[in-house]
Design a protein around this motif. Structure first.
Motif, PDB file in Angstrom:
ATOM      1  N   GLY A  65      41.326  38.267  59.631  1.00 29.00           N
ATOM      2  CA  GLY A  65      41.156  39.392  57.752  1.00 29.00           C
ATOM      3  C   GLY A  65      41.784  40.781  58.705  1.00 29.00           C
ATOM      4  N   GLU A  76      39.354  46.395  57.075  1.00 27.40           N
ATOM      5  CA  GLU A  76      38.369  46.408  55.746  1.00 27.40           C
ATOM      6  C   GLU A  76      37.698  45.434  54.575  1.00 27.40           C
ATOM      7  OE1 GLU A  76      42.621  46.278  54.582  1.00 27.40           O
ATOM      8  OE2 GLU A  76      41.798  47.084  55.845  1.00 27.40           O
ATOM      9  N   ARG A  77      38.237  43.548  55.196  1.00 27.96           N
ATOM     10  CA  ARG A  77      37.772  42.642  54.384  1.00 27.96           C
ATOM     11  C   ARG A  77      36.888  41.885  55.797  1.00 27.96           C
ATOM     12  NH1 ARG A  77      37.635  41.573  49.625  1.00 27.96           N
ATOM     13  NH2 ARG A  77      38.154  39.289  49.809  1.00 27.96           N
ATOM     14  N   VAL A 137      33.140  41.347  54.214  1.00 30.05           N
ATOM     15  CA  VAL A 137      32.921  40.441  52.746  1.00 30.05           C
ATOM     16  C   VAL A 137      33.474  39.112  53.103  1.00 30.05           C
ATOM     17  CG1 VAL A 137      34.157  40.074  50.759  1.00 30.05           C
ATOM     18  CG2 VAL A 137      33.843  42.430  50.989  1.00 30.05           C
ATOM     19  N   ARG A 138      34.057  39.184  54.438  1.00 31.06           N
ATOM     20  CA  ARG A 138      34.677  37.733  54.895  1.00 31.06           C
ATOM     21  C   ARG A 138      33.287  37.361  55.264  1.00 31.06           C
ATOM     22  NH1 ARG A 138      40.425  35.821  56.169  1.00 31.06           N
ATOM     23  NH2 ARG A 138      38.725  34.228  56.158  1.00 31.06           N
ATOM     24  N   SER A 178      30.604  36.307  53.232  1.00 33.23           N
ATOM     25  CA  SER A 178      30.908  35.017  52.084  1.00 33.23           C
ATOM     26  C   SER A 178      30.433  34.139  52.926  1.00 33.23           C
ATOM     27  CB  SER A 178      32.686  35.187  52.097  1.00 33.23           C
ATOM     28  OG  SER A 178      32.337  35.646  50.925  1.00 33.23           O
TER      29      SER A 178
END
Length: 228
Positions: A107, A110-111, A114-115, A118
């Motif tokens: 991804g 910037e993600r 977060v990934r 998770s």
């Protein structure tokens, strides 16, 4: 009006709190997020609080340096998982892949944080559920549910109706630390206190709990430096 700043390199933001119960100025540095808070009596001039902070600037900077800066989780940053350091890298496909010493996160950059968070929460749930199930079976009692949060003041809890709660950041600790916290909270199913009987239950479930407790006291707050 914005909170004041202690000038210097780097500048240090200060949080001012007034308290009717405060008799003098007190200073606190949070080991979780590095915030510097001044609590002062209700009628004390703000100027006096700032003068006090300036007089303690050396002490404040020493403690902030010892804590270390917060780390934004991006490719190239190392993060702990199960007590081992892994370098975060850009990955391919759809799934997070944990290798020997690299975690590949697909991804956009910037993600990535977060990934990865998770994914780590899913792994944390699996391992905490497995540990809690094993200790509950050993105890002969069941729990009602298990939830994960990003708690700051505690690593786990157990309610009177048998609900277990854990910090998902336990997946960053060595496995024996995660197991100890699971045993600690499961022991509360039998003893909703911290009496000698409770600690005897923890010992029966886990064994010698002093090493993981010391690890959490020494290293636990540092896990909150990682910003996902």
């Amino acid at each position: 009006m914005s909170d004041p700043v202690l000038s210097g390199d780097p500048p240090i933001p200060l949080i001012l709190r007034r308290s009717a119960r405060a008799k003098r100025i007190s200073l606190r540095i949070s080991q979780l997020d590095g915030r510097v808070t001044l609590t002062l009596p209700k009628r004390l001039a703000e100027r006096e609080a700032l003068d006090f902070a300036r007089s303690k600037e050396g002490w404040i900077r020493k403690h902030l340096d010892a804590r270390g800066a917060d780390l934004q989780v991006l490719p190239g940053v190392e993060v702990p998982v199960a007590g081992q350091m892994f370098k975060v890298a850009r990955g391919q496909g759809r799934r997070v892949q944990i290798g020997a010493d690299v975690i590949a996160v697909p991804g956009p950059e910037e993600r990535v944080g977060v990934r990865l968070a998770s994914h780590l929460k899913l792994v944390a749930r699996d391992r905490l559920a497995a540990a809690s199930d094993a200790y509950a079976a050993q105890l002969g009692l069941g729990y009602s549910r298990l939830t994960l949060r990003d708690t700051r003041s505690r690593w786990g809890s157990c309610t009177s109706d048998g609900a277990l709660m854990f910090s998902w950041r336990l997946i960053m600790t060595p496995p024996e630390v995660l197991n100890y916290v699971a045993a600690h909270e499961v022991a509360h199913l039998a003893q909703m206190n911290h009496s000698p009987a409770f600690w005897a239950e923890v010992t029966r479930l886990y064994g010698d709990y002093d090493p993981p407790r010391r690890w959490l006291r020494t290293h636990g707050s540092g896990l909150h430096r990682y910003r996902f």
